[in-house]
Design a protein around this motif. Structure first.
Motif, mmCIF file in Angstrom:
data_model
loop_
_atom_site.group_PDB
_atom_site.id
_atom_site.type_symbol
_atom_site.label_atom_id
_atom_site.label_comp_id
_atom_site.label_asym_id
_atom_site.label_seq_id
_atom_site.Cartn_x
_atom_site.Cartn_y
_atom_site.Cartn_z
ATOM 1 N N MET A 58 0.846 -1.178 0.000
ATOM 2 C CA MET A 58 0.000 0.000 0.000
ATOM 3 C C MET A 58 0.888 1.236 0.000
ATOM 4 N N THR A 59 0.554 2.180 -0.802
ATOM 5 C CA THR A 59 1.288 3.431 -0.852
ATOM 6 C C THR A 59 0.463 4.512 -0.161
ATOM 7 N N TRP A 60 1.060 5.120 0.845
ATOM 8 C CA TRP A 60 0.382 6.152 1.620
ATOM 9 C C TRP A 60 1.120 7.460 1.481
ATOM 10 N N SER A 61 0.380 8.527 1.625
ATOM 11 C CA SER A 61 1.042 9.817 1.745
ATOM 12 C C SER A 61 1.656 9.878 3.134
ATOM 13 N N GLU A 62 2.563 10.794 3.334
ATOM 14 C CA GLU A 62 3.183 10.942 4.658
ATOM 15 C C GLU A 62 2.120 11.292 5.703
ATOM 16 N N ALA A 63 1.183 12.130 5.342
ATOM 17 C CA ALA A 63 0.119 12.522 6.273
ATOM 18 C C ALA A 63 -0.742 11.324 6.665
ATOM 19 N N GLU A 64 -1.073 10.462 5.713
ATOM 20 C CA GLU A 64 -1.858 9.267 6.013
ATOM 21 C C GLU A 64 -1.099 8.323 6.937
ATOM 22 N N TYR A 65 0.186 8.164 6.666
ATOM 23 C CA TYR A 65 1.009 7.295 7.507
ATOM 24 C C TYR A 65 1.068 7.843 8.934
ATOM 25 N N ILE A 66 1.318 9.126 9.083
ATOM 26 C CA ILE A 66 1.407 9.750 10.409
ATOM 27 C C ILE A 66 0.079 9.632 11.143
ATOM 28 N N ASP A 67 -1.038 9.843 10.460
ATOM 29 C CA ASP A 67 -2.358 9.706 11.093
ATOM 30 C C ASP A 67 -2.576 8.282 11.598
ATOM 31 N N CYS A 68 -2.226 7.308 10.793
ATOM 32 C CA CYS A 68 -2.388 5.911 11.181
ATOM 33 C C CYS A 68 -1.466 5.580 12.355
ATOM 34 N N LEU A 69 -0.244 6.049 12.305
ATOM 35 C CA LEU A 69 0.720 5.819 13.371
ATOM 36 C C LEU A 69 0.212 6.394 14.691
ATOM 37 N N ARG A 70 -0.289 7.611 14.667
ATOM 38 C CA ARG A 70 -0.822 8.237 15.883
ATOM 39 C C ARG A 70 -2.024 7.469 16.424
ATOM 40 N N SER A 71 -2.894 7.061 15.541
ATOM 41 C CA SER A 71 -4.091 6.329 15.946
ATOM 42 C C SER A 71 -3.730 4.996 16.590
ATOM 43 N N GLU A 72 -2.816 4.263 15.984
ATOM 44 C CA GLU A 72 -2.412 2.967 16.523
ATOM 45 C C GLU A 72 -1.658 3.136 17.840
ATOM 46 N N ARG A 73 -0.837 4.148 17.939
ATOM 47 C CA ARG A 73 -0.145 4.411 19.208
ATOM 48 C C ARG A 73 -1.157 4.707 20.309
ATOM 49 N N ARG A 74 -2.153 5.513 19.996
ATOM 50 C CA ARG A 74 -3.174 5.855 20.981
ATOM 51 C C ARG A 74 -3.924 4.609 21.445
ATOM 52 N N GLY A 75 -4.320 3.762 20.493
ATOM 53 C CA GLY A 75 -5.029 2.538 20.838
ATOM 54 C C GLY A 75 -4.176 1.583 21.647
ATOM 55 N N TYR A 76 -2.933 1.433 21.256
ATOM 56 C CA TYR A 76 -2.018 0.535 21.965
ATOM 57 C C TYR A 76 -1.816 1.034 23.395
ATOM 58 N N ALA A 77 -1.573 2.312 23.553
ATOM 59 C CA ALA A 77 -1.374 2.881 24.892
ATOM 60 C C ALA A 77 -2.620 2.698 25.746
ATOM 61 N N TRP A 78 -3.791 2.889 25.159
ATOM 62 C CA TRP A 78 -5.039 2.721 25.910
ATOM 63 C C TRP A 78 -5.144 1.293 26.435
ATOM 64 N N VAL A 79 -4.897 0.308 25.574
ATOM 65 C CA VAL A 79 -4.995 -1.088 25.992
ATOM 66 C C VAL A 79 -3.955 -1.397 27.066
ATOM 67 N N MET A 80 -2.739 -0.919 26.870
ATOM 68 C CA MET A 80 -1.688 -1.197 27.838
ATOM 69 C C MET A 80 -2.010 -0.584 29.201
ATOM 70 N N GLN A 81 -2.680 0.540 29.213
ATOM 71 C CA GLN A 81 -3.055 1.171 30.467
ATOM 72 C C GLN A 81 -4.265 0.469 31.098
ATOM 73 N N HIS A 82 -5.299 0.210 30.304
ATOM 74 C CA HIS A 82 -6.543 -0.335 30.844
ATOM 75 C C HIS A 82 -6.535 -1.851 31.056
ATOM 76 N N HIS A 83 -5.741 -2.553 30.288
ATOM 77 C CA HIS A 83 -5.696 -4.011 30.416
ATOM 78 C C HIS A 83 -4.338 -4.517 30.908
ATOM 79 N N GLY A 84 -3.309 -3.727 30.701
ATOM 80 C CA GLY A 84 -1.967 -4.161 31.080
ATOM 81 C C GLY A 84 -1.464 -3.582 32.379
ATOM 82 N N GLY A 85 -2.214 -2.639 32.947
ATOM 83 C CA GLY A 85 -1.843 -2.080 34.241
ATOM 84 C C GLY A 85 -0.709 -1.079 34.218
ATOM 85 N N LEU A 86 -0.352 -0.579 33.048
ATOM 86 C CA LEU A 86 0.708 0.422 32.980
ATOM 87 C C LEU A 86 0.162 1.796 33.336
ATOM 88 N N THR A 87 1.020 2.645 33.816
ATOM 89 C CA THR A 87 0.629 4.036 34.028
ATOM 90 C C THR A 87 0.471 4.694 32.667
#
Length: 91
Positions: free
Chosen positions: A1-30
């Protein structure tokens, strides 16, 4: 898949946010630990990286559950195979 830089950055931010949420709410991290874990799991990859964005083939929920419960989480914790409604509300 070819993405623009903006699309890649948006996806990266979204996935980071989701991962952090799970790690905090299910993994017990601060919050801080969860943010650091997300940055480590989803580093920025330059445009010319050969497999840039390959990690996006599974969503953050999956990668966080693997980090918390291991590769067999789908067998050992079948109730966690689908993202929770709270996680889905992040989108």
């Amino acid at each position: 898949m070819t993405w623009s830089e903006a699309e890649y950055i948006d996806c990266l931010r979204s996935e980071r946010r989701g991962y952090a949420w799970v790690m905090q709410h299910h993994g017990g991290l601060t919050s801080q630990e969860a943010q650091e874990a997300a940055l480590e799991r989803y580093p920025y990859e330059p445009e010319d990286a050969p497999y840039r964005g390959l990690i996006f083939h599974d969503e953050a929920w999956h990668w966080a559950m693997v980090a918390i419960h291991g590769d067999r989480y789908v067998v050992e914790h079948p109730e966690l195979t689908a993202p929770s409604p709270d996680y889905q509300a992040l989108a």
